[in-house]
Write a protein that holds these residues in place. Structure first.
Motif, PDB file in Angstrom:
ATOM      1  N   TRP A   1     -10.301   8.581  11.567  1.00 10.75           N
ATOM      2  CA  TRP A   1      -9.310   7.939  10.704  1.00 10.75           C
ATOM      3  C   TRP A   1      -8.016   8.731  10.730  1.00 10.75           C
ATOM      4  O   TRP A   1      -8.005   9.946  10.956  1.00 10.75           O
ATOM      5  CB  TRP A   1      -9.807   7.890   9.254  1.00 10.75           C
ATOM      6  CG  TRP A   1     -10.721   6.747   8.945  1.00 10.75           C
ATOM      7  CD1 TRP A   1     -11.283   5.865   9.823  1.00 10.75           C
ATOM      8  CD2 TRP A   1     -11.191   6.380   7.644  1.00 10.75           C
ATOM      9  NE1 TRP A   1     -12.083   4.966   9.155  1.00 10.75           N
ATOM     10  CE2 TRP A   1     -12.045   5.258   7.809  1.00 10.75           C
ATOM     11  CE3 TRP A   1     -10.992   6.881   6.369  1.00 10.75           C
ATOM     12  CZ2 TRP A   1     -12.672   4.629   6.742  1.00 10.75           C
ATOM     13  CZ3 TRP A   1     -11.620   6.266   5.298  1.00 10.75           C
ATOM     14  CH2 TRP A   1     -12.452   5.137   5.491  1.00 10.75           C
ATOM     15  N   MET A   2      -6.933   8.004  10.460  1.00 12.40           N
ATOM     16  CA  MET A   2      -5.659   8.635  10.142  1.00 12.40           C
ATOM     17  C   MET A   2      -5.292   8.186   8.735  1.00 12.40           C
ATOM     18  O   MET A   2      -5.256   6.985   8.448  1.00 12.40           O
ATOM     19  CB  MET A   2      -4.587   8.255  11.156  1.00 12.40           C
ATOM     20  CG  MET A   2      -4.848   8.862  12.534  1.00 12.40           C
ATOM     21  SD  MET A   2      -3.690   8.294  13.782  1.00 12.40           S
ATOM     22  CE  MET A   2      -2.164   8.867  13.094  1.00 12.40           C
ATOM     23  N   VAL A   3      -5.053   9.147   7.883  1.00 10.70           N
ATOM     24  CA  VAL A   3      -4.876   8.902   6.453  1.00 10.70           C
ATOM     25  C   VAL A   3      -3.437   9.230   6.053  1.00 10.70           C
ATOM     26  O   VAL A   3      -2.856  10.217   6.518  1.00 10.70           O
ATOM     27  CB  VAL A   3      -5.877   9.752   5.643  1.00 10.70           C
ATOM     28  CG1 VAL A   3      -5.555   9.720   4.162  1.00 10.70           C
ATOM     29  CG2 VAL A   3      -7.300   9.275   5.904  1.00 10.70           C
ATOM     30  N   TRP A   4      -2.879   8.376   5.187  1.00 12.61           N
ATOM     31  CA  TRP A   4      -1.548   8.648   4.653  1.00 12.61           C
ATOM     32  C   TRP A   4      -1.693   9.489   3.392  1.00 12.61           C
ATOM     33  O   TRP A   4      -2.364   9.112   2.446  1.00 12.61           O
ATOM     34  CB  TRP A   4      -0.817   7.353   4.335  1.00 12.61           C
ATOM     35  CG  TRP A   4       0.507   7.546   3.648  1.00 12.61           C
ATOM     36  CD1 TRP A   4       0.810   7.243   2.351  1.00 12.61           C
ATOM     37  CD2 TRP A   4       1.709   8.077   4.227  1.00 12.61           C
ATOM     38  NE1 TRP A   4       2.131   7.556   2.080  1.00 12.61           N
ATOM     39  CE2 TRP A   4       2.705   8.072   3.218  1.00 12.61           C
ATOM     40  CE3 TRP A   4       2.036   8.562   5.489  1.00 12.61           C
ATOM     41  CZ2 TRP A   4       4.006   8.530   3.442  1.00 12.61           C
ATOM     42  CZ3 TRP A   4       3.331   9.022   5.712  1.00 12.61           C
ATOM     43  CH2 TRP A   4       4.292   8.999   4.687  1.00 12.61           C
TER      44      TRP A   4
ATOM     45  N   HIS B   1      -4.445  10.534  -3.831  1.00 13.93           N
ATOM     46  CA  HIS B   1      -3.164  10.488  -3.133  1.00 13.93           C
ATOM     47  C   HIS B   1      -3.321  10.150  -1.645  1.00 13.93           C
ATOM     48  O   HIS B   1      -2.336  10.172  -0.896  1.00 13.93           O
ATOM     49  CB  HIS B   1      -2.437  11.835  -3.266  1.00 13.93           C
ATOM     50  CG  HIS B   1      -3.202  12.998  -2.710  1.00 13.93           C
ATOM     51  ND1 HIS B   1      -4.137  13.694  -3.445  1.00 13.93           N
ATOM     52  CD2 HIS B   1      -3.175  13.585  -1.494  1.00 13.93           C
ATOM     53  CE1 HIS B   1      -4.654  14.653  -2.715  1.00 13.93           C
ATOM     54  NE2 HIS B   1      -4.092  14.616  -1.516  1.00 13.93           N
ATOM     55  N   GLU B   2      -4.544   9.831  -1.210  1.00 15.61           N
ATOM     56  CA  GLU B   2      -4.806   9.506   0.192  1.00 15.61           C
ATOM     57  C   GLU B   2      -5.179   8.035   0.332  1.00 15.61           C
ATOM     58  O   GLU B   2      -5.814   7.457  -0.555  1.00 15.61           O
ATOM     59  CB  GLU B   2      -5.945  10.369   0.744  1.00 15.61           C
ATOM     60  CG  GLU B   2      -5.650  11.849   0.795  1.00 15.61           C
ATOM     61  CD  GLU B   2      -6.823  12.650   1.317  1.00 15.61           C
ATOM     62  OE1 GLU B   2      -6.597  13.646   2.021  1.00 15.61           O
ATOM     63  OE2 GLU B   2      -7.986  12.271   1.028  1.00 15.61           O
ATOM     64  N   SER B   3      -4.811   7.441   1.452  1.00 14.32           N
ATOM     65  CA  SER B   3      -5.207   6.068   1.734  1.00 14.32           C
ATOM     66  C   SER B   3      -5.338   5.872   3.239  1.00 14.32           C
ATOM     67  O   SER B   3      -4.561   6.434   4.025  1.00 14.32           O
ATOM     68  CB  SER B   3      -4.204   5.060   1.151  1.00 14.32           C
ATOM     69  OG  SER B   3      -2.892   5.324   1.614  1.00 14.32           O
ATOM     70  N   LEU B   4      -6.336   5.095   3.631  1.00 21.13           N
ATOM     71  CA  LEU B   4      -6.562   4.817   5.050  1.00 21.13           C
ATOM     72  C   LEU B   4      -5.382   4.056   5.626  1.00 21.13           C
ATOM     73  O   LEU B   4      -4.978   3.015   5.102  1.00 21.13           O
ATOM     74  CB  LEU B   4      -7.850   4.005   5.220  1.00 21.13           C
ATOM     75  CG  LEU B   4      -8.110   3.424   6.616  1.00 21.13           C
ATOM     76  CD1 LEU B   4      -8.224   4.533   7.656  1.00 21.13           C
ATOM     77  CD2 LEU B   4      -9.362   2.546   6.607  1.00 21.13           C
TER      78      LEU B   4
ATOM     79  N   ARG C   1       0.859  -1.168   0.000  1.00 15.11           N
ATOM     80  CA  ARG C   1       0.000   0.000   0.000  1.00 15.11           C
ATOM     81  C   ARG C   1       0.904   1.229   0.000  1.00 15.11           C
ATOM     82  O   ARG C   1       2.076   1.130   0.329  1.00 15.11           O
ATOM     83  CB  ARG C   1      -0.924   0.013   1.234  1.00 15.11           C
ATOM     84  CG  ARG C   1      -1.977  -1.099   1.237  1.00 15.11           C
ATOM     85  CD  ARG C   1      -2.990  -0.903   0.131  1.00 15.11           C
ATOM     86  NE  ARG C   1      -4.077  -1.889   0.190  1.00 15.11           N
ATOM     87  CZ  ARG C   1      -4.054  -3.061  -0.415  1.00 15.11           C
ATOM     88  NH1 ARG C   1      -2.971  -3.410  -1.120  1.00 15.11           N
ATOM     89  NH2 ARG C   1      -5.065  -3.890  -0.344  1.00 15.11           N
ATOM     90  N   PRO C   2       0.392   2.417  -0.327  1.00 14.87           N
ATOM     91  CA  PRO C   2       1.267   3.590  -0.342  1.00 14.87           C
ATOM     92  C   PRO C   2       2.003   3.808   0.982  1.00 14.87           C
ATOM     93  O   PRO C   2       3.098   4.361   1.001  1.00 14.87           O
ATOM     94  CB  PRO C   2       0.297   4.743  -0.640  1.00 14.87           C
ATOM     95  CG  PRO C   2      -0.801   4.097  -1.433  1.00 14.87           C
ATOM     96  CD  PRO C   2      -0.972   2.741  -0.824  1.00 14.87           C
ATOM     97  N   TRP C   3       1.412   3.357   2.081  1.00  9.51           N
ATOM     98  CA  TRP C   3       2.002   3.576   3.411  1.00  9.51           C
ATOM     99  C   TRP C   3       2.586   2.303   4.021  1.00  9.51           C
ATOM    100  O   TRP C   3       3.146   2.348   5.134  1.00  9.51           O
ATOM    101  CB  TRP C   3       0.930   4.130   4.357  1.00  9.51           C
ATOM    102  CG  TRP C   3      -0.245   3.204   4.532  1.00  9.51           C
ATOM    103  CD1 TRP C   3      -1.330   3.118   3.707  1.00  9.51           C
ATOM    104  CD2 TRP C   3      -0.448   2.238   5.555  1.00  9.51           C
ATOM    105  NE1 TRP C   3      -2.205   2.150   4.154  1.00  9.51           N
ATOM    106  CE2 TRP C   3      -1.682   1.593   5.294  1.00  9.51           C
ATOM    107  CE3 TRP C   3       0.283   1.836   6.672  1.00  9.51           C
ATOM    108  CZ2 TRP C   3      -2.199   0.595   6.105  1.00  9.51           C
ATOM    109  CZ3 TRP C   3      -0.224   0.830   7.485  1.00  9.51           C
ATOM    110  CH2 TRP C   3      -1.448   0.228   7.201  1.00  9.51           C
TER     111      TRP C   3
END
Length: 263
Positions: A155-158, A190-193, A95-97
């Motif tokens: 939520w905290m989003v990357w 550009h965001e992901s959980l 995942r992106p994070w």
């Protein structure tokens, strides 16, 4: 002269159209040839009418052999795949994070083993360590105290563009001391959980059967805060959810709550 010029232009345009058509056919032929040459270890005849469905499934979550001699090339694109190794079957998720490799099953000690290499399990966070998120968790704990006796969530989003975690409040549709419902926000490309936070009010922090159901199939860190309110004993529970697999994460209560020292 004009008539000759017109004939020449018509012939030139027709020739260009023929060349363009030939190039399109050539490009499509090359693409088809590459697609046919792409290895897919599917135990089925390619002329089976249902074979394309299995090809689509394989491409969405392929199984690959971990090399024994060459260097292992990690998954770079967002998605997941299964790794066949000499030790067992692993899952690799990107995942992106997050980049995670974890074992799913071991081979029998006495049975045959694939002649492949081995891979090292890992959990790699784009933001480094979970401690980076603790200030947001502490802020959420204060919000959860204010929401008593009901549960609370956030939520905290990357943010891939900012290369940072951001705190995202949620629109809560209903809440009670035993349950909370909220609208899942629509994230930007550009965001992901990354971290899913919710509280259990005065009850202890634990993952309920409903939490298990909500987390199934997701890739995220799930966190629960409990024991809130005057006279309560604060508690926390953190875990990494990976497509149904859960990996407990150790986070001390003192990292989130100011626990009074014994007299």
């Amino acid at each position: 002269m004009e008539k000759l010029l017109t004939l020449f232009q018509d012939a030139t345009q027709a020739g260009l159209r023929d060349i363009a058509t030939a190039l399109d056919r050539f490009s499509q032929g090359v693409a088809d040839e590459i697609a046919r040459a792409k290895p897919r270890a599917i135990a089925a005849a390619e002329d089976d009418e249902a074979f394309p469905l299995d090809v689509a499934l394989f491409d969405s979550a392929p199984t690959v052999a971990v090399p024994k001699h060459a260097q292992f090339a990690p998954l770079l694109d967002v998605g997941h795949r299964f790794l066949m190794t000499a030790e067992g079957v692993f899952v690799e998720v990107r995942r992106p994070w997050l980049h995670v490799i974890q074992q799913l099953a071991k081979h029998s000690e006495t049975g045959p083993r694939p002649p492949y290499g081995v891979v090292t399990p890992k959990i790699e966070l784009a933001f480094g360590r979970l401690g980076v998120a603790l200030p947001f968790v502490q802020a959420f704990a204060e919000e959860a105290q204010s929401a008593l006796p009901n549960e609370h969530a956030a939520w905290m989003v990357w943010d891939k563009e900012k290369q940072a975690l951001t705190y995202k409040p949620l629109h809560v549709s209903s809440t009670s001391p035993d349950e909370i419902k909220f609208d899942r926000p629509v994230l930007e490309p550009h965001e992901s959980l990354a971290i899913d936070l919710h509280s259990h009010g005065a009850a202890p922090a634990y993952f309920s059967p409903k939490d298990d159901k909500d987390d199934a199939g997701e890739v995220k860190i799930s966190a629960v805060l409990g024991g809130l309110g005057d006279g309560g004993t604060p508690s926390v529970a953190f875990r990494l959810c990976v497509l149904g697999m859960v990996i407990p994460l150790k986070v001390p209560v003192s990292a989130v709550f100011k626990v009074p020292e014994p007299a």
